[in-house]
Scaffold this motif. Structure first.
Motif, PDB file in Angstrom:
ATOM      1  N   MET A 109     -30.485  19.458 -27.153  1.00  0.00           N
ATOM      2  CA  MET A 109     -30.064  20.600 -28.111  1.00  0.00           C
ATOM      3  C   MET A 109     -30.358  21.277 -27.285  1.00  0.00           C
ATOM      4  N   SER A 110     -30.178  22.619 -27.953  1.00  0.00           N
ATOM      5  CA  SER A 110     -29.921  24.151 -27.452  1.00  0.00           C
ATOM      6  C   SER A 110     -31.262  24.572 -26.690  1.00  0.00           C
ATOM      7  N   PRO A 111     -31.666  25.185 -25.627  1.00  0.00           N
ATOM      8  CA  PRO A 111     -32.253  26.257 -25.377  1.00  0.00           C
ATOM      9  C   PRO A 111     -33.510  26.604 -25.789  1.00  0.00           C
ATOM     10  N   VAL A 112     -32.142  27.130 -26.546  1.00  0.00           N
ATOM     11  CA  VAL A 112     -33.399  28.534 -27.745  1.00  0.00           C
ATOM     12  C   VAL A 112     -33.854  27.451 -28.897  1.00  0.00           C
ATOM     13  N   GLY A 113     -33.119  26.739 -28.868  1.00  0.00           N
ATOM     14  CA  GLY A 113     -33.620  25.920 -30.604  1.00  0.00           C
ATOM     15  C   GLY A 113     -34.843  24.842 -29.966  1.00  0.00           C
ATOM     16  N   MET A 114     -35.219  24.389 -28.724  1.00  0.00           N
ATOM     17  CA  MET A 114     -36.446  23.790 -28.226  1.00  0.00           C
ATOM     18  C   MET A 114     -37.349  24.863 -27.902  1.00  0.00           C
ATOM     19  N   THR A 115     -37.190  25.630 -27.833  1.00  0.00           N
ATOM     20  CA  THR A 115     -38.494  27.090 -27.437  1.00  0.00           C
ATOM     21  C   THR A 115     -38.419  27.794 -28.690  1.00  0.00           C
ATOM     22  N   ALA A 116     -37.471  27.495 -29.654  1.00  0.00           N
ATOM     23  CA  ALA A 116     -38.287  28.717 -30.682  1.00  0.00           C
ATOM     24  C   ALA A 116     -39.363  27.207 -31.541  1.00  0.00           C
ATOM     25  N   SER A 157     -44.032  20.126 -40.008  1.00  0.00           N
ATOM     26  CA  SER A 157     -44.091  21.473 -38.521  1.00  0.00           C
ATOM     27  C   SER A 157     -43.609  19.786 -37.499  1.00  0.00           C
ATOM     28  N   ILE A 158     -43.839  18.353 -38.359  1.00  0.00           N
ATOM     29  CA  ILE A 158     -43.655  17.026 -36.999  1.00  0.00           C
ATOM     30  C   ILE A 158     -42.121  16.531 -37.326  1.00  0.00           C
ATOM     31  N   VAL A 159     -41.578  16.689 -38.757  1.00  0.00           N
ATOM     32  CA  VAL A 159     -40.161  17.326 -39.134  1.00  0.00           C
ATOM     33  C   VAL A 159     -39.180  17.697 -38.397  1.00  0.00           C
ATOM     34  N   LEU A 160     -40.485  18.878 -38.041  1.00  0.00           N
ATOM     35  CA  LEU A 160     -38.785  19.990 -37.371  1.00  0.00           C
ATOM     36  C   LEU A 160     -38.588  19.702 -35.839  1.00  0.00           C
ATOM     37  N   MET A 161     -40.307  18.841 -35.174  1.00  0.00           N
ATOM     38  CA  MET A 161     -40.015  18.665 -33.733  1.00  0.00           C
ATOM     39  C   MET A 161     -38.891  17.684 -33.998  1.00  0.00           C
ATOM     40  N   ALA A 162     -38.911  16.407 -35.635  1.00  0.00           N
ATOM     41  CA  ALA A 162     -38.204  15.155 -34.771  1.00  0.00           C
ATOM     42  C   ALA A 162     -36.452  15.558 -34.548  1.00  0.00           C
ATOM     43  N   GLY A 216     -35.385  14.940 -31.514  1.00  0.00           N
ATOM     44  CA  GLY A 216     -34.558  13.885 -31.665  1.00  0.00           C
ATOM     45  C   GLY A 216     -35.471  12.909 -31.845  1.00  0.00           C
ATOM     46  N   HIS A 217     -35.513  11.566 -33.096  1.00  0.00           N
ATOM     47  CA  HIS A 217     -36.443  11.284 -33.548  1.00  0.00           C
ATOM     48  C   HIS A 217     -37.054   9.959 -33.176  1.00  0.00           C
TER      49      HIS A 217
END
Lengths: 361, 118
Positions: A213-220, A256-261, A265-266
Motif C-alpha cells: 500500500m502507499s506509504p501515505v496510507g500506511m502512515t496515516a 479500526s481493526i478493519v481499517l488496518m486489514a 492486507g487481510h
C-alpha cells in the motif's frame, strides 16, 4: 420544520436510485456508502445521535468493506472495467419496476394515514396512551427514567428497561459469527497454520504479493487506528452519559481493526490478531452480560432485573455496555477477517469435490 | 392527517423500499441482491425513527430541554443495524461459498448448473 432535512433526503433517494442504476456491484457498493452517510445525517436531524453513530460506522464503514470483499472475491477476473461506470438506463427491467410500483403505491397510501412527522399528539410520542394511562414513552424519559439517574435514555432502554431484548440481539450477532465460520468451513477466526491453504497462502484477497500500500496510507493508518480505537473505548464506557454505548463503541473499535486489514492486507492483520483475544472478547462479552443478568436473582430480583442490584444503576449500565462493546467489537472484527479469508477449501479438484459439485467451470 | 402522501421522511421510506425491491428482483448478481436487501432494511428504520420524532425534539439525553425524541425506536434501530450487518455478513459468506462451488454469483448461471446436474 427541520432545516436541511429535505436536501439530505433528496440526496438519500438519489443515491438509492443510483445504486439501482449501476449494475456493477463494486460501483453500487460505493454508492451505497454515500446512501448510508446521507442516512446517518438524517438520523442526526431526527434527534437520534446514537443511531447516527452506529449508522456512520456500520453503513458507511464495515458494511461497505464486507460488500467490497464479497464483490472482489466473486467478481470475474477480466472485470469489464470499461462498462463498469456505464449506467444501465437502456435496459430497465419492466417486471421488476412494476412489482416495485405495485408495492410502493399501497405503501405510500399507508404512510399517508400516519400522523404528520413530529406531531406531539401522535401515539408514539404522547405522554398518555389511548386509555389515559401514562405511555411507555413517558416512562422512558419521564420520572421513571429520572429515578435511575442515567442521562442517556437510549442506553437506559437498552440495558435496563429492555435488556432481555438486547441480550437476544447480541446472541444473534454472536450466532452470525458461528454461521459465517460454518458456511466458509473454517475452524478458527484468524488464519493459523491449520487454516492455511495448501499453496501456503492465507487464502485472502488476491492482492499482489507482497501486498503493498502507499506509504501515505500506511502512515496515516498507523496514526489514526489507535485514536479510533481509543474513541471506541470512550464511546463504550461513556455511553450512559452521552450518545454512545456498547453497540456504537464496539462497532467503532471493530472498524479500526478493519481499517488496518484494509491497508496492511487481510492476511497480515489476521496473523497479527490473537485468536484467544478475539474469542475471549466474543465469549467473554456474552458471558459477562449473562452473568450480570443472572446474578440479579441473588439480590431478590428477577432474571435480567438489573435495578435490583444494591448499586447505582449507572454502574450496571456501564458494565453491560462494556460487555456489549467487547462482543460487538469482536463480532465486527471476526466477520470481516473470516469473510476476507474466504472458503477454506477453495481448490477442490483433488478432493471429493467432483462427486459433489461436478467439474469446475 | 389523511392524505395520499405523508411527510417527506415517509415518502423517502416508500421510495427507498421500492428501489430496494427493484434491485432485489432486477439484478441477477447475488452481491447486488444483498445491497438491495440492505436498502429495504434502512427504509424501515426511516419509518421507526420518523415515528419517534417530535416537533423540535432534542436527543433523548435527560438534561436536555424537552421535548425529547422517543428513545425506544433509537434503541431498536441501533441494535437492528448491528444485527443487520451481522446477518449481511452471513449472506455474503453464503455468496462467497456459492462462488467457490459454482464459479459464479449470477443466479442464472447457478440455476443452469443445477438443472444440468439434475
Amino acid at each position: 420544520m427541520i432545516p436541511l432535512l429535505e436536501v439530505v433526503l433528496l440526496l438519500v433517494v438519489l443515491a438509492a436510485i443510483l445504486v439501482a442504476v449501476f449494475r456493477d456491484p463494486i460501483v453500487a457498493t460505493a454508492l451505497f456508502a454515500v446512501f448510508s452517510l446521507g442516512v446517518a445525517i438524517v438520523w442526526v436531524l431526527l434527534a437520534a445521535p446514537d443511531v447516527a453513530l452506529t449508522e456512520a460506522a456500520v453503513g458507511a464503514g464495515v458494511l461497505v468493506i464486507l460488500l467490497l470483499i464479497a464483490a472482489v472475491k466473486t467478481g470475474r477476473d477480466e472485470a469489464d472495467s470499461s462498462t463498469r461506470w456505464r449506467p444501465s438506463l437502456d435496459s430497465v427491467n419492466l417486471p421488476a419496476l412494476l412489482v416495485a410500483l405495485a408495492v410502493g403505491a399501497p405503501l405510500s397510501y399507508t404512510v399517508g394515514q400516519f400522523p404528520a412527522l413530529g406531531d406531539p399528539t401522535a401515539a408514539s410520542v404522547s405522554d398518555v396512551d389511548p386509555t389515559g394511562e401514562p405511555s411507555p414513552y413517558a416512562a422512558y424519559i419521564g420520572e421513571t427514567a429520572a429515578a435511575f439517574d442515567v442521562p442517556n435514555a437510549v442506553a437506559l432502554v437498552l440495558t435496563v428497561f429492555r435488556n432481555f431484548d438486547t441480550f437476544g440481539e447480541v446472541v444473534v450477532a454472536f450466532t452470525a459469527v458461528v454461521g459465517v465460520l460454518i458456511v466458509l468451513e473454517r475452524a478458527t477466526l484468524t488464519t493459523t497454520r491449520a487454516n492455511t491453504h495448501r499453496d501456503g497462502s492465507g487464502g485472502g484477497l488476491r492482492f499482489p504479493d507482497p501486498y503493498v500500500m502507499s506509504p501515505v496510507g500506511m502512515t496515516a493508518v498507523r496514526l489514526v487506528v489507535p485514536l479510533v480505537f481509543a474513541f471506541g473505548v470512550y464511546l463504550t464506557v461513556h455511553g450512559a452519559l452521552t450518545p454512545g454505548g456498547g453497540f456504537q463503541g464496539g462497532v467503532v473499535m471493530g472498524s479500526s481493526i478493519v481499517l488496518m486489514a484494509l491497508v496492511f492486507g487481510h492476511a497480515p492483520t489476521s496473523d497479527w490478531l490473537a485468536e484467544r483475544a478475539l474469542v475471549g472478547a466474543l465469549v467473554g462479552g456474552l458471558w459477562l452480560f449473562l452473568a450480570i443478568a443472572v446474578a440479579s436473582i441473588a439480590f431478590d430480583g428477577t432474571l435480567f432485573e438489573v435495578a435490583a442490584y444494591p448499586l447505582a444503576t449507572i454502574y450496571l449500565v456501564d458494565a453491560i455496555e462494556v460487555a456489549i462493546g467487547l462482543l460487538v467489537g469482536g463480532v465486527v472484527t471476526a466477520l470481516v477477517v473470516t469473510t476476507a479469508a474466504g472458503v477454506l477449501r477453495e481448490t477442490r479438484e483433488d478432493s471429493t469435490a467432483d462427486a459433489v459439485g461436478g467439474e469446475r467451470p | 392527517m389523511i392524505g395520499l402522501v405523508g411527510s417527506p421522511v415517509y415518502l423517502v421510506f416508500v421510495a427507498t423500499f421500492a428501489v430496494g425491491l427493484y434491485v432485489l428482483i432486477d439484478s441477477p448478481n447475488l452481491v447486488k441482491k444483498v445491497i438491495g436487501l440492505n436498502l429495504v432494511q434502512v427504509s424501515v428504520f426511516i419509518v421507526l425513527l420518523g415515528a419517534g420524532y417530535v416537533e423540535g425534539a432534542t436527543p433523548p439525553l435527560l438534561p436536555a430541554a424537552e421535548p425529547h425524541a422517543n428513545p425506544l425506536p433509537h434503541a431498536i434501530v441501533l441494535t437492528a443495524i448491528v444485527v443487520g450487518v451481522a446477518l449481511t455478513a452471513v449472506a455474503l459468506a453464503l455468496v462467497v461459498r456459492l462462488h467457490s462451488e459454482f464459479g459464479s454469483v449470477d443466479v442464472r448461471d447457478i440455476e443452469t448448473r443445477l438443472e444440468d446436474d439434475g
